[in-house]
Enzyme design. Sequence first.
Site, PDB file in Angstrom:
ATOM      1  N   HIS A  18     -42.556   8.141 -61.034  1.00 18.81           N
ATOM      2  CA  HIS A  18     -43.727   8.001 -61.901  1.00 18.81           C
ATOM      3  C   HIS A  18     -45.020   8.082 -61.076  1.00 18.81           C
ATOM      4  CE1 HIS A  18     -43.949   3.728 -60.625  1.00 18.81           C
ATOM      5  NE2 HIS A  18     -45.197   3.745 -61.073  1.00 18.81           N
ATOM      6  N   HIS A  28     -52.989   4.180 -63.349  1.00 18.47           N
ATOM      7  CA  HIS A  28     -52.003   3.995 -62.282  1.00 18.47           C
ATOM      8  C   HIS A  28     -50.575   4.317 -62.711  1.00 18.47           C
ATOM      9  CE1 HIS A  28     -51.894   0.187 -64.445  1.00 18.47           C
ATOM     10  NE2 HIS A  28     -50.752  -0.124 -63.849  1.00 18.47           N
ATOM     11  N   ASP A  29     -50.209   4.013 -63.944  1.00 18.00           N
ATOM     12  CA  ASP A  29     -48.824   4.220 -64.394  1.00 18.00           C
ATOM     13  C   ASP A  29     -48.702   5.330 -65.433  1.00 18.00           C
ATOM     14  OD1 ASP A  29     -47.484   2.446 -62.773  1.00 18.00           O
ATOM     15  OD2 ASP A  29     -47.563   0.783 -64.186  1.00 18.00           O
ATOM     16  N   HIS A  48     -50.095   3.343 -55.300  1.00 19.43           N
ATOM     17  CA  HIS A  48     -50.198   1.907 -55.559  1.00 19.43           C
ATOM     18  C   HIS A  48     -48.900   1.148 -55.297  1.00 19.43           C
ATOM     19  CE1 HIS A  48     -48.655   3.298 -59.455  1.00 19.43           C
ATOM     20  NE2 HIS A  48     -48.328   2.047 -59.739  1.00 19.43           N
ATOM     21  N   HIS A  49     -47.811   1.876 -55.016  1.00 20.67           N
ATOM     22  CA  HIS A  49     -46.557   1.206 -54.629  1.00 20.67           C
ATOM     23  C   HIS A  49     -46.258   1.356 -53.141  1.00 20.67           C
ATOM     24  CE1 HIS A  49     -45.123  -0.274 -58.454  1.00 20.67           C
ATOM     25  NE2 HIS A  49     -45.393   0.888 -59.022  1.00 20.67           N
ATOM     26  N   LYS A  55     -45.475   7.243 -66.077  1.00 23.22           N
ATOM     27  CA  LYS A  55     -44.303   6.659 -66.737  1.00 23.22           C
ATOM     28  C   LYS A  55     -43.919   7.371 -68.031  1.00 23.22           C
ATOM     29  CE  LYS A  55     -44.335   1.947 -64.898  1.00 23.22           C
ATOM     30  NZ  LYS A  55     -44.454   0.504 -65.223  1.00 23.22           N
ATOM     31  N   ASP A  91     -51.901  -5.087 -59.619  1.00 21.55           N
ATOM     32  CA  ASP A  91     -50.718  -4.733 -60.398  1.00 21.55           C
ATOM     33  C   ASP A  91     -49.605  -5.758 -60.205  1.00 21.55           C
ATOM     34  OD1 ASP A  91     -49.392  -2.981 -62.175  1.00 21.55           O
ATOM     35  OD2 ASP A  91     -48.337  -2.011 -60.515  1.00 21.55           O
TER      36      ASP A  91
END
Length: 365
Positions: free
Chosen positions: A241, A212-213, A272-273, A216, A301
Amino acid sequence: MNEKVLIVDSNQKRISPLENILNNAGYISVTSTDPMTIRASIIVTNPDIVIIGTDFPDFDGPDLCQRIKKDPLIPSVSVILTSSVRDEIKIAKGFDAGAVDFITEPYHEKEIEARISAHIKLHSLKKQLENKNKDLESVVKEQNKTITEMQMATIFSLAKLAQSRDDDTGKHLERVQKYCYSLSSALSEKDEYKNIITKDFIKNISYACPLHDIGKVAIPDSILLKPGKLTPEEFEIMKTHTTKGAETLEEVNKRFGSNDFIKMGIDIAKYHHERWDGKGYPEGLAGENIPLSARIMAIADVYDALSSRRTYKDAFPHKKCVEIISEGKNTQFDGFLVDTFLAIQDEFALTRQLYGDSATFTSLK
């Protein structure tokens, strides 16, 4: 000679000559005058050849052959049809149904022996080939499993490396895997999702959520590790990201072949954000337009972020984490998913205990 031949005919007088020829040739013959029991007879006796008469009063021999060939519980077997008269239409229908031969009376011993012998050999070769194919499939499946496990380990390591830049506890990925597994498993038992969240879905989200990240890695340390609040400009960079992670995974998907868990990883990384009310990023999706995997990941998360210590905050106790997620029902989060989370919240708390620093997390208080 241990080869078995099953003879099925409504007239015992037509069975006896064939039975005598086969027994004299050394075959084991099994007979039946009831076509209704043919399925059970094949399953029980497991013959190498089945000889079926076509002169049943209430049954058609070719149709019976076709039923045998299409039945998934009946093992592979060669079927020979017999008749008292030569009927070209019935012969053609028999071959279309899957029969390997058609014999008419009167029976000639040497001819019957030769035909049966040839079909026995062909059947044996076919079984050997099928067994070799099964062995090969097993080897390929095992090799693919090994390759997949190696790929998963490699991808997880890369995700772990990316996460290590801003994860104080070092167990974030392991925890979100457990959270996503628990939440998706609980959802799969609900009527609303039992046909959507399959075993493959649960497996894929468990593999995909650590990605998911991954975007970054492209965020500068000055922003990623900043202890205070980000400026509006810095936050805009931080939000990238999501798209950078999705773009990276899309490239992997293009270069190395389509993969269900990578596709899910793209959705999770990118969305996911997003928020249920449409006020999230990067695209401002709302409601069910947000992929289900990303909606599940959002809760996992946020729970982990709330329950973990960061450079800018202390870890919140479990009760506080649950309150904050509850307040986000139908605004930040999918309300149905929040209700499911509340029903299994103890699983989240236990996972946080097992995969974190208990000194910075208060369980169930």
